[in-house]
Design a protein around this motif. Structure first.
Motif, PDB file in Angstrom:
ATOM      1  N   THR B  47       0.833  -1.204   0.000  1.00  0.00           N
ATOM      2  CA  THR B  47       0.000   0.000   0.000  1.00  0.00           C
ATOM      3  C   THR B  47       0.869   1.257   0.000  1.00  0.00           C
ATOM      4  O   THR B  47       0.604   2.220  -0.725  1.00  0.00           O
ATOM      5  N   ASP B 168      -5.529  -1.043  -5.137  1.00  0.00           N
ATOM      6  CA  ASP B 168      -5.038  -1.622  -3.884  1.00  0.00           C
ATOM      7  C   ASP B 168      -6.049  -2.652  -3.383  1.00  0.00           C
ATOM      8  O   ASP B 168      -7.111  -2.301  -2.887  1.00  0.00           O
ATOM      9  N   GLU B 169      -5.715  -3.900  -3.540  1.00  0.00           N
ATOM     10  CA  GLU B 169      -6.578  -5.015  -3.145  1.00  0.00           C
ATOM     11  C   GLU B 169      -8.021  -4.820  -3.606  1.00  0.00           C
ATOM     12  O   GLU B 169      -8.941  -4.799  -2.798  1.00  0.00           O
TER      13      GLU B 169
HETATM   14 MG   LIG Z   1      -2.173  -2.609   2.114  1.00  0.00          MG
END
Ligand SMILES: [Mg+2]
Ligand SMILES: Nc1ncnc2c1ncn2[C@@H]1O[C@H](COP(=O)(O)OP(=O)(O)OP(=O)(O)O)[C@@H](O)[C@H]1O
Lengths: 415, 231
Positions: B47, B168-169
């Motif tokens: 991240t 991000d994910e």
């Molecule tokens: Mg993360």
């Protein structure tokens, strides 16, 4: 540098802000209620207060003050018969035709001593033209016993109830009035009491004795001379142009507005003006706490969302703008309700409100009437609205700044 | 041509004894049109790396170049402009503005860019159609499933044709079937539009789509599936 299309962006911010306002119904309604009540408190209570002061000034003006007085220059220092003036000249009469003048009348007003068989008292003898004075003087409405004067030739006298009591005289009886003629010789004459008047102020009842203008002039051997010329304009707040005009028309006489005749009363009016501001600010401050708190809560709840729009490339100043628009919506919707509420609460009492029903009894003794006529001034309504919007937006700068200051990475990636 | 170049990139959170070295001396070069995945255990710095590349955070040391611009030298306003015009974001959750409909959410970025109304409407409709959401234009986020919301976010990230999409994910809150659909969509868009993607994930499924798999550990790149492309 990017060329932001300001219109497009503002339109979008406006949509978001408006929808944000309605996200938390309960909170929004409470806030709108607070703003509405605040505005109502500003407008309604100011109208009531102005009504009270208006009443007070109107009452005082009827108490031998009128809106404008004209005298011989030395009269104010020494209100004796020596300082009387001639009947109004042609140019003065011309000026008195002004449509802003409701009515005018000349008066004789001299110190005198009144005596019954038992007592005597120092008073002011006032000779009036009864018909012309109907609107200008309290007397016509205050005679509780006997009759009002019928003409300038009427040689009956009207005295106050309190004075009658002191002199131990009554309606229909005779009294003797003693004064000076222009040659400083004592004059005296018997008069019949044709009326008794009653006012809320005892001093008025004991100080003034009224008779017809001509009968006073004959008694005092003053020919057509008078002591004063009293003028009633259409609005006590705007008598200055008339004063100027009369000064031009009668340069050798003293022309005075009521504010200079009764300085206390004039101060009253200014105090009210200042009080309106203080009152507006006090109400506003109470209101702004709620507003700032509501916005802070809203901003705090939306931390993540604000982070998101910042991450997407919205600049901090636009976020600031969005919160301000939201605040503007809250304020203006609140204002609409507030003004409506004020209007609705003034309609039923616009023709007078009898506050004696509320148990406010001290008023009469303070020389005030118990009928209240609210006075809604456009300037008060405008001012209260402007205060709320402008100061409201200024107060919203803090929550708006808090919103704009969020660091996007914290707001969006920390869960 | 490279869309992203990182040189000697480091990020330290905190100071002294409490300092956390989230990233240490990262060198990375992402070619235009890549479909790269960042994987690695929790806390490995995925991240943080995406945030630095996207200009959401500033590095402690090192250089970042995105679309030929030095991101590490920009001030806040420049970063905002950079994000607005060159980068599309898809976050793990809370991607959408709750008070706006799907279409309005997609148009949001174009509005910030000052694009004209008619153009916006056309673009947003066609991209929503592309991500399989035609007919849902007027739904608010609360009226859509998690997968649908993520697809709106993807549509928004792509609609203004950025040089780079950072996700991000993106599948973290989705079931495997929905995740697969989303990944198919991303790959398809990558192929058709030539947009560069960097996607961080824990998800094996997502990794299986990667053309380049970058594995991270303790703030370092442990293994880069296409290390040969680094000059
Ligand atoms: Mg993360
Ligand atoms: N704002 C911050 N303040 C302090 N430490 C931070 C901050 N952000 C991240 N870290 C630390 O930096 C390291 C890298 O975190 P990062 O969020 O990049 O990991 P990640 O690979 O994304 O993990 P995950 O898979 O759990 O999302 C972690 O040790 C984390 O605790």
């Amino acid at each position: 540098m990017t060329r932001y299309s300001f219109g497009t962006i503002t339109a979008m911010l406006t949509v978001i802000a408006w929808r944000n306002v309605w996200r938390n119904h309960r909170r929004t309604l409470i806030m709108l209620g607070a703003i509405a009540v605040g505005v109502w408190a500003m407008i309604w209570l100011t109208a009531i207060m102005r009504g009270m002061v208006d009443q007070m000034i109107t009452d005082s003006i009827k108490n031998l003050i009128a809106h404008v007085q004209i005298h011989a220059p030395a009269y104010r220092d020494d209100p004796s018969i020596a300082n009387s003036m001639p009947a109004p000249s042609d140019s003065l009469q011309q000026a008195l035709q002004d449509p802003a003048i409701q009515t005018w009348s000349t008066r004789v007003r001299v110190p005198a001593v009144i005596s019954s068989e038992r007592e005597s008292a120092g008073v002011t003898l006032v000779g009036i033209s009864p018909l012309r004075e109907r609107e200008m003087l309290f007397l016509a409405g205050a005679v509780t016993d006997g009759r009002y004067l019928q003409s300038p030739r009427d040689d009956g006298v009207i005295i106050g109830a309190k004075l009658a009591e002191r002199l131990e005289t009554r309606l229909g009886w005779r009294i003797v009035i003693m004064s000076q003629d222009p040659d400083n010789d004592i004059v005296d004459r018997g008069f019949r009491v044709v009326g008794i008047f009653d006012t809320e102020m005892e001093a008025t009842e004991t100080s003034y004795v009224f008779t017809g203008l001509q009968s006073a002039q004959e008694f005092l051997k003053m020919g057509s001379q008078v002591s004063e010329l009293a003028v009633l304009t259409n609005d006590y707040r705007h008598e200055q142009p008339i004063v100027d005009k009369l000064r031009d028309a009668a340069p050798d006489l003293e022309v005075l507005p009521w504010q200079e005749i009764d300085k206390y009363l004039a101060t009253m009016l200014n105090v009210v003006e200042g009080f309106v501001w203080v009152w507006f600010i006090v109400v506003f401050i109470a209101m702004s706490f709620g507003l700032v708190n509501t916005l802070l809560m809203a901003v705090f709840e939306r931390t993540r969302e604000i982070g998101l729009i910042q991450a997407l490339g919205m600049k901090p100043r636009l976020i600031l703008l969005q919160v301000l628009i939201e605040s503007f919506f809250l304020l203006s919707v609140g204002l609409v309700f507030g003004n409506l509420l004020s209007w609705l609460s003034i309609i039923p009492i616009q023709d007078g409100w009898d506050i004696s029903a509320l148990g406010v009894e001290g008023l009469e003794y303070a020389g005030m009437s118990t009928m209240l006529y609210p006075v809604v001034q456009a300037s008060d309504v405008i001012l209260s609205n402007v205060v709320v919007i402008v100061l409201g937006l200024i107060a919203s700068l803090y929550p708006a700044w808090r919103a704009a200051r969020h660091v996007p990475v914290e707001a969006i990636t920390r869960i | 041509m490279s869309t992203v170049i990182c040189k000697q990139l480091s990020k330290v959170f905190g100071e002294g004894e409490l300092a956390v070295h989230a990233l240490s001396d990262i060198d990375l070069d992402i070619q235009s049109g890549s479909f790269a995945c960042l994987s690695g255990p929790s806390g490995s710095g995925k991240t943080t790396l995406l945030n630095l590349i996207g200009g959401l955070d500033t590095p402690t040391h090192g250089e970042i170049t995105v679309a030929e611009q030095r991101v590490d030298r920009m001030n806040k306003a420049q970063l905002a402009n950079m994000r607005l015009h060159h980068i599309g974001f898809v976050f793990q959750a809370y991607n959408l503005i709750p008070v706006l409909t799907a279409q309005e959410n997609v148009e949001f970025v174009m509005q910030l860019q000052g694009m004209h109304h008619s153009q916006r409407a056309e673009k947003s409709r066609s991209i929503l159609n592309e991500v399989g959401l035609s007919g849902m234009e007027n739904r608010r986020p609360a009226e859509m499933s998690g997968g649908q919301q993520q697809r709106v976010a993807v549509a928004r990230a792509l609609v203004s044709e950025p040089d780079l999409v950072l996700a991000d994910e993106p599948t973290a809150n989705l079931d495997s079937h929905t995740a697969e659909n989303l990944m198919d969509l991303l790959v398809d868009l990558n192929q058709r539009h030539g947009t560069t993607f960097i996607i961080s994930t824990h998800d094996k499924l997502v990794m299986s789509y990667a053309k380049r798999l970058i594995k991270m550990r303790d703030g370092k790149i442990e293994d880069d599936g296409s290390r040969q492309s680094v000059s």
